[in-house]
Design an enzyme around this catalytic site. Structure first.
Site, short mmCIF file in Angstrom:
data_model
loop_
_atom_site.label_atom_id
_atom_site.label_comp_id
_atom_site.label_asym_id
_atom_site.label_seq_id
_atom_site.Cartn_x
_atom_site.Cartn_y
_atom_site.Cartn_z
N LYS A 37 39.96 43.37 41.62
CA LYS A 37 39.94 43.58 43.06
C LYS A 37 39.66 45.06 43.33
O LYS A 37 40.06 45.93 42.56
CB LYS A 37 41.30 43.15 43.62
N SER A 74 48.23 36.89 48.94
CA SER A 74 46.83 37.29 48.75
C SER A 74 46.19 36.87 47.44
O SER A 74 44.99 37.01 47.26
CB SER A 74 46.69 38.80 48.91
N SER A 85 43.96 38.09 50.80
CA SER A 85 42.98 39.15 50.83
C SER A 85 42.12 39.25 49.59
O SER A 85 41.04 39.85 49.62
CB SER A 85 43.68 40.49 51.06
#
Lengths: 94, 422
Positions: free
Chosen positions: B31, B130, B106
């Site tokens: 990420k 997330s 997310s």
């Protein structure tokens, strides 16, 4: 929450904000705060169970074994928007 | 590699193996909020445009040592604030199962990259769901470990008492393999735990608690409810004991979360000032530089949460909001831990509905409700996993298992049983 309060908070948070956004946010905050205010019922609705978080404590250590001075300076300063020598550069304050 | 989904913000041209180990030859995406020395990391934000990581996050160091090939950085909601990847400053990521829908967030890019087969596995971060929510919406496995299990050193902070890094993979066994590589106590993160911080003495008795009062509330789609009942039936057929349990405090988890999280985020994001790193916008004087840099650098959702956090921490409101949220956190944690004396796992759906369309959630609050089932595990620090549990039409659905602190082993056992991996 009124738009002026949002602007005051934005000032505290050092965020430039226009009047229109502040107005929109003030309406959204009313809805969000209304929802999260539910949390205030916890104290009265639930038996408060203390003694949680076993194993959670402050982790302290003695200062010591520092790395050699300056070995990361260049690496870190490479990311700075403005520098002067080995200092971060900002506008004159006084 | 062809990325039609905008799962990646960058595919690293210098991707290579740094060692030999359990992940040798495996391709992994990280990420965009994890630091990989010499590579860009922006946390999906304009304010960090052009930032190059000066050191490796502990998880990146461990991946390298284990032989993984880190192939790129994935799209995310700005500073991990969101549940759809729509708040990224660099465009949305599409769901591999339906390009008109979000992959969740997310960590939407990390989930989409694995689901589309672009990489073998990936890392996400999970502050309120997330990892688990996008895993469910993309039909893969996503794990949030126990708070403190995985070092946060080199992770761009959102809510420091909630954040935890974890893996995405197609199977529970693969997720476990990545987890075993990245976990461990780290002198660079004082909140990391050791193997014996939490007792693992209680034997796995294949018992699952179902908090029906929490699951059967309005706003949960019929297809999710049906799929959830099917998942319960499957566990029963696998020899699991299912118990109805009552967890009344979970009803307050989301409220507590949307106080604690903005409060911590507003503090964590104070560091982005246009002086030390990231972009700089020039104003008339020094303080004006801050206003302009932060005003132009932060996107809408980030501004919203910083201001909300500033409000709940401000004098006169602190006790009313933050203080009460901390009490709720205590109550939720105590209640969950009490439940784990009689059951090994708690089962809920992962999300209230399958993947939604871009722009479908019209208000911030509607988006926040997406986290209803995932937030309690972050509040209590417990490990939780999302497992693919079938489809609604072509859209994947997921179920979530939560275990007691330190008991990821139980998640892996039940997860492998559920996905027939044994």
């Amino acid at each position: 929450m009124d738009a002026q309060k949002v602007l005051d908070l934005a000032k505290l948070a050092r965020i430039e904000m226009g009047a229109e956004e502040a107005k929109r946010l003030s309406h959204e905050f009313d809805a969000i705060l209304d929802y999260v205010s539910e949390v205030k019922k916890v104290s009265s609705n639930l038996p408060l169970q203390r003694g949680r978080m076993e194993g959670v404590y402050n982790v302290m250590r003695q200062d010591g074994e520092p790395h050699a001075s300056g070995i990361y300076t260049e690496k870190m300063l490479l990311q700075a928007p403005a520098r002067e020598g080995n200092y971060l550069k900002v506008k004159k304050i006084l | 590699m062809k990325d039609d989904l905008n799962a990646f913000l960058e595919i690293f041209e210098d991707a290579k193996s740094y060692g030999e180990g359990p992940l040798s030859g495996k391709t992994i995406a990280i990420k965009d909020n994890m630091l990989f020395e010499g590579h860009k990391a922006t946390a999906g934000s304009k304010i960090l445009e052009g930032f190059v990581a000066p050191y490796d996050a502990t998880v990146v160091k461990k991946l390298k040592e284990a032989g993984a090939i880190i192939v790129g950085r994935t799209n995310m909601d700005e500073f991990a604030m969101g549940s759809s990847t729509e708040s990224s400053a660099y465009g949305v990521t599409k769901n591999p199962h339906d390009p008109e829908r979000t992959p969740g967030g997310s960590s939407g890019g990390s989930a989409a990259a694995v689901a589309a087969g672009l990489v073998w596995g990936s890392l996400g971060s999970d502050t309120g769901g997330s990892i688990r929510q996008p895993a469910a919406l993309c039909g893969i496995v996503g794990l949030k470990p126990t708070y403190g299990r995985v070092s946060r050193h080199g992770l761009i902070a959102l809510g420091s008492s909630l954040d935890q890094i974890g893996p995405f993979a197609k199977t529970v066994s693969d997720a476990e393999l990545i987890y075993n590589v990245i976990k461990g106590q780290d002198p660079m993160d004082s909140t990391t735990i050791s193997e014996d911080t939490y007792s693992a003495r209680k034997k796995f008795g294949k018992t699952i608690g179902v908090p029906r009062d929490f699951v059967e509330k309005e706003g949960i789609s019929e297809e999710v409810k049906k799929n959830f009942e099917e998942a319960i039936a499957k566990f029963e057929s696998l020899g699991y004991g299912i118990m109805d349990i009552s967890l009344p405090s979970l009803a307050y988890a989301l409220s507590a979360y949307y106080i604690i999280l903005p409060a911590e985020a507003s503090s964590n994001l104070a560091r982005f000032d246009g002086v030390k790193y990231g972009i700089h916008k020039d104003g008339e004087n020094s303080i004006d530089d801050y206003f302009k840099t932060r005003g132009e650098g932060f996107g809408e959702e980030v501004r919203r949460r910083i201001i909300l956090g500033t409000y709940v921490l401000s004098s006169g409101y602190y006790d009313e909001y933050y203080g009460e949220a901390q009490k709720a956190k205590e109550a939720i944690t105590a209640e969950l831990r009490q439940a784990f004396r009689s059951v090994d796992l708690v089962l809920t759906p992962t999300t209230p509905s399958p993947a939604f369309k871009f722009g479908e959630k019209s208000s911030p609050l509607e988006m926040y409700l997406e986290d209803i089932f995932t937030v309690p595990a972050n509040i209590a620090g417990c490990p939780a996993i999302s497992l693919p549990s079938g489809f609604s039409g072509k859209l994947p659905l997921g179920i979530e298992l939560t275990a007691d602190l330190g008991r990821e082993d139980n998640l892996f056992k039940a997860g492998k049983d559920f996905l027939n991996e044994n």
